[in-house]
Design an enzyme around this catalytic site. Structure first.
Site, short mmCIF file in Angstrom:
data_model
loop_
_atom_site.label_atom_id
_atom_site.label_comp_id
_atom_site.label_asym_id
_atom_site.label_seq_id
_atom_site.Cartn_x
_atom_site.Cartn_y
_atom_site.Cartn_z
N TYR A 53 0.80 -1.22 -0.05
CA TYR A 53 0.00 0.03 0.13
C TYR A 53 0.79 1.30 -0.04
CZ TYR A 53 -3.49 -3.59 1.00
OH TYR A 53 -4.52 -4.51 1.13
N PRO A 78 -11.23 -0.46 -2.96
CA PRO A 78 -12.30 -1.07 -3.68
C PRO A 78 -13.70 -0.10 -3.43
CG PRO A 78 -11.07 -2.47 -1.86
CD PRO A 78 -10.63 -1.09 -1.70
N HIS A 126 -7.83 1.17 1.00
CA HIS A 126 -7.44 -0.36 1.55
C HIS A 126 -6.46 -0.52 2.55
CE1 HIS A 126 -7.78 -4.36 1.04
NE2 HIS A 126 -7.82 -4.58 -0.45
N SER A 164 -11.49 -12.22 -5.08
CA SER A 164 -11.61 -12.20 -3.87
C SER A 164 -13.15 -12.76 -3.53
CB SER A 164 -11.36 -11.11 -3.25
OG SER A 164 -11.47 -11.01 -1.91
N1 COA Z 1 -19.70 -29.73 1.22
C1 COA Z 1 -20.70 -29.04 1.56
N2 COA Z 1 -20.58 -27.77 2.04
C2 COA Z 1 -19.38 -27.42 2.12
C3 COA Z 1 -18.17 -28.14 1.41
C4 COA Z 1 -18.57 -29.44 1.13
N3 COA Z 1 -17.34 -30.04 0.27
N4 COA Z 1 -17.14 -27.34 1.51
C5 COA Z 1 -17.66 -26.21 2.19
N5 COA Z 1 -18.83 -26.19 2.44
C6 COA Z 1 -19.61 -25.38 3.22
C7 COA Z 1 -19.12 -24.54 4.30
O1 COA Z 1 -19.29 -25.20 5.54
C8 COA Z 1 -19.77 -23.32 4.32
O2 COA Z 1 -20.90 -23.40 5.12
P1 COA Z 1 -21.69 -22.05 5.86
O3 COA Z 1 -22.14 -21.31 4.68
O4 COA Z 1 -22.78 -22.71 6.41
O5 COA Z 1 -20.78 -21.43 6.64
C9 COA Z 1 -19.86 -22.83 3.08
O6 COA Z 1 -19.84 -23.95 2.24
C10 COA Z 1 -18.61 -22.15 2.48
O7 COA Z 1 -17.44 -22.52 2.44
P2 COA Z 1 -16.43 -22.34 1.22
O8 COA Z 1 -17.13 -21.92 -0.04
O9 COA Z 1 -15.57 -23.56 1.07
O10 COA Z 1 -15.75 -21.06 1.59
P3 COA Z 1 -15.37 -20.23 3.06
O11 COA Z 1 -16.57 -19.67 3.33
O12 COA Z 1 -14.53 -21.17 3.99
O13 COA Z 1 -14.37 -18.99 2.23
C11 COA Z 1 -12.38 -17.96 1.92
C12 COA Z 1 -13.12 -19.41 1.87
C13 COA Z 1 -10.75 -18.62 1.52
C14 COA Z 1 -12.97 -17.10 1.05
C15 COA Z 1 -12.16 -17.69 3.33
O14 COA Z 1 -11.56 -18.58 4.07
C16 COA Z 1 -11.38 -16.36 3.42
O15 COA Z 1 -10.25 -16.40 3.74
N6 COA Z 1 -12.09 -15.20 3.27
C17 COA Z 1 -11.30 -14.01 3.27
C18 COA Z 1 -11.17 -13.32 2.11
C19 COA Z 1 -10.77 -11.84 2.06
O16 COA Z 1 -9.90 -11.39 3.01
N7 COA Z 1 -11.14 -11.00 1.13
C20 COA Z 1 -11.09 -9.76 1.16
C21 COA Z 1 -9.82 -9.04 0.32
S1 COA Z 1 -10.17 -7.28 0.17
#
Ligand code: COA
Length: 631
Positions: free
Chosen positions: A112, A125, A348, A559
């Site tokens: 940044y 963003p 950001h 993202s």
């Molecule tokens: N079968 C059924 N359900 C599943 C599954 C499977 N095989 N795998 C995952 N799921 C479910 C999860 O349990 C979760 O359920 P919920 O909605 O009840 O909580 C849901 O599906 C979503 O999981 P998934 O899609 O795997 O992703 P996540 O929510 O774990 O997100 C990241 C993953 C990487 C996006 C997250 O960990 C992260 O780091 N986010 C931050 C991103 C960020 O900082 N962005 C900003 C930048 S400015």
């Protein structure tokens, strides 16, 4: 919000069922944030050998065999016992022992504050909120007043230390970013920038800034007894601001902050030579946040409406429209247009998207709850208009900034897609990670458009660790490449395609888990490089290798920023020939915002969204047509 990311009101460490917290009713414990923060683990330094092996695996689908074999040799030399890699690794481990977070300061600087690109479009963003159905000034004022009251309600949680702790995969997250987004501002410098946070000063601010017709006002948002102004009170104050900023012929001073950072750094020093200007700038910087009351933008078809709002959030539409109605360095700027467009843009450096959309979710819930009660009106003083003395030199800087902004506006191609055929419930029903599923659809879309795959970045939260920010999930893998190649191959059976898809999603999920646990490669490689800059006279060969440049050239910068509100975050591409893709998977639909640069002949945001749409649908059809034992 984020799937695994659960918010729970907690008595420090003891999770309780998720609920909306009423700020004033939760028990206040003075040392809460300190106890929580200090209980968080430190960001680990991953093992050197592990990162090197994974780096080579990441490069596999991106390089030719010959290039790959060259890089294998460089990596082997780097990682050998007694080699330079070991020395840098030891330096990093020492740094990790001595600091709260070995990465955070380097990251803040390199990602940044050292970046010289304009913050508008390139790093800040935007968030597009659902269209509001007001069409006039009254509606705009009322909406903006509720929004301001909602943000102040959120601030009460921060001030009272009653902000519910977030959890990811059952682990508490670092809450530091929430304390950085209000009352803070980026300050430009001729070589590097800084961020100032007035919330921690002796006299924290009690005002916000409101900008209308390019004119800035200080609006005190607390009564003398310390209570926040009511919606009605705010509305009356906004009316006063509106009425005293009717002329639209004022110099758009705020547009200066959209410039290339060196240029803005110089113009800034020139601007604040004048005492009045300096005081006005300081009032903006110190304010809790900014509200931009935007003029109506050119109307577009319903289909293009959200894309136009995304552009408005990212740059304001150009010097003729609302680009001068911003202070781009301000951490949080809420934008409310007379035509019902609304959202925000944020600088950001202090925070990632998830805390910002959590704030948005809170504000949206608050606005739904707010009753239209009339409060007895005690007359309030007129909000103070901020004056600027415009010298010929400042005028020249403004003209230059207008020109550059208009070029930037012309160059940004942004498209919002509300994919309505299904949301995250479908992949879950297929026992697949929704995030992995969407990432594979992005891989397929890209491959179909270009017939090759590219380096892909997906943000992963490092907030399980003290002062953690992000690392990158490498969504392009040998397995994703095998799947996208197979998908349109008539020689492949559907069962084989499904097996390849399952494998690719599993590999993605494994990498995502590694990333959120501090074991991804990107920040570690950055750390080794920064350590080399500090310790060595020249950079090790692996950082001078073309492969490293290829790995770091993220044509797809993606993202997931999930929220309960039906909104979408948007951001610009990371590289001139790339795409910025942000998405919010809701239960039954997915919002995407895709950006690209018009100056690049090879990219096209509209075309890419179409390919994403087809890819998602084709993958669904494939799964539906292919019976699987476990479903
Ligand atoms: N079968 C059924 N359900 C599943 C599954 C499977 N095989 N795998 C995952 N799921 C479910 C999860 O349990 C979760 O359920 P919920 O909605 O009840 O909580 C849901 O599906 C979503 O999981 P998934 O899609 O795997 O992703 P996540 O929510 O774990 O997100 C990241 C993953 C990487 C996006 C997250 O960990 C992260 O780091 N986010 C931050 C991103 C960020 O900082 N962005 C900003 C930048 S400015």
């Amino acid at each position: 919000m984020l799937g695994l990311l659960a918010r729970t009101a907690t008595r420090w460490g003891l999770p309780q069922p998720s609920r909306l917290v009423k700020p004033m009713t939760v028990l206040q414990m003075p040392q809460r944030p300190v106890v929580h923060q200090e209980g968080l683990p430190k960001l680990p330094v991953p093992p050197l050998k592990q990162t090197c092996e994974r780096y080579l695996a990441v490069l596999e689908p991106l390089l030719s065999e010959e290039e790959l074999s060259h890089t294998h040799k460089l990596v082997a030399e780097f990682v050998r016992s007694g080699g330079v890699g070991e020395r840098l690794q030891k330096g990093l481990e020492r740094r990790a022992r001595k600091t709260e977070n070995w990465l955070s300061e380097w990251w803040m600087q390199s990602a940044y504050l050292d970046s010289r690109m304009p913050v508008a479009v390139y790093t800040s963003p935007g968030v597009v909120l659902p269209r509001m159905h007001f069409q006039d000034r009254q509606g705009q004022m009322r909406f903006a007043s509720k929004l301001i009251a909602g943000v102040l309600d959120f601030k009460t949680m921060i001030d009272n230390d009653t902000l519910p702790v977030e959890y990811l995969g059952g682990k508490p997250l670092c809450m530091d970013q929430y304390y950085q987004v209000l009352s803070s501002c980026r300050i430009p410098g001729p070589k590097k920038d800084s961020v100032v946070n007035h919330a921690v000063g002796k006299t924290p601010p009690t005002h916000i800034t409101v900008v209308h017709n390019f004119q800035f006002f200080v609006l005190d948002v607390y009564n003398s007894d310390g209570t926040p102004l009511t919606v009605d009170q705010i509305c009356v104050q906004l009316e006063k601001i509106w009425n005293s900023s009717l002329q639209s012929n004022k110099e758009p001073i705020g547009i200066l902050s959209s410039q290339h950072r060196n240029t803005w750094g110089k113009a800034y020093n020139n601007l604040i030579k004048d005492k009045t200007n300096k005081e006005s700038v300081r009032a903006i910087q110190k304010s809790i946040f900014t509200v931009c009351l935007d003029a109506p933008m050119p109307s577009v078809s319903d289909e293009l409406y959200h894309s136009r709002v995304a552009a408005q959030m990212l740059h304001g539409g150009g010097s003729r429209w609302n680009s001068g109605n911003r202070w781009f360095d301000k951490t949080l700027q809420f934008i409310v247009g007379e035509d019902g467009s609304c959202g925000l843009t944020y600088e950001h450096a202090p925070a990632e998207g998830p805390p910002i959309v959590f704030l948005v979710d809170h504000v949206v819930q608050y606005m739904k709850r707010t009753e239209e009660v009339r409060t007895p009106m005690i007359p309030l003083p007129m909000p103070q208009k901020l004056r600027f003395n415009i010298t010929p030199e400042i005028k020249k800087d403004i003209e230059k900034a207008k020109q550059n902004m208009n070029i930037m506006v012309q160059d940004l191609d942004v498209r919002v897609l509300s994919f309505s055929h299904f949301g995250k419930i479908f992949p879950k029903s297929q026992k697949m990670s929704p995030d992995g599923f969407i990432q594979m659809a992005l891989q397929l879309a890209y491959y179909r458009m270009y017939q090759f795959c590219c380096s892909t970045y997906e943000s992963a939260s490092l907030r399980m660790f003290h002062l953690g920010r992000t690392d990158a999930i490498r969504s392009t893998s040998v397995e994703s490449f095998a799947f996208v190649q197979a998908m349109d191959d008539p020689a492949k059976q559907n069962t084989e395609k499904v097996t390849l898809l399952e494998k690719a999603i599993k590999v993605h999920r494994v990498y995502a888990d590694m990333a959120i646990h501090g074991q991804a490669i990107d920040r570690h490689l950055l750390g080794l490089k920064m350590q080399a800059i500090e310790d060595l006279t020249s950079l090790p060969d692996i950082f001078m290798d073309t492969a490293y440049a290829v790995a770091e050239h993220f044509n797809l910068s993606t993202s997931q920023v999930g929220s309960t509100t039906d909104c979408v975050m948007c951001f610009g591409p990371m590289v001139p020939d790339g795409y910025g893709v942000c998405y919010n998977p809701m239960d039954n639909h997915i919002n995407f915002a895709v950006s690209a640069f018009n100056s690049c002949e090879d990219t096209n945001a509209t075309k890419f969204t179409r390919f994403v749409d087809y890819a998602l649908l084709d993958i669904k059809t494939l799964l539906e047509q292919t019976p699987r034992a476990n479903i």
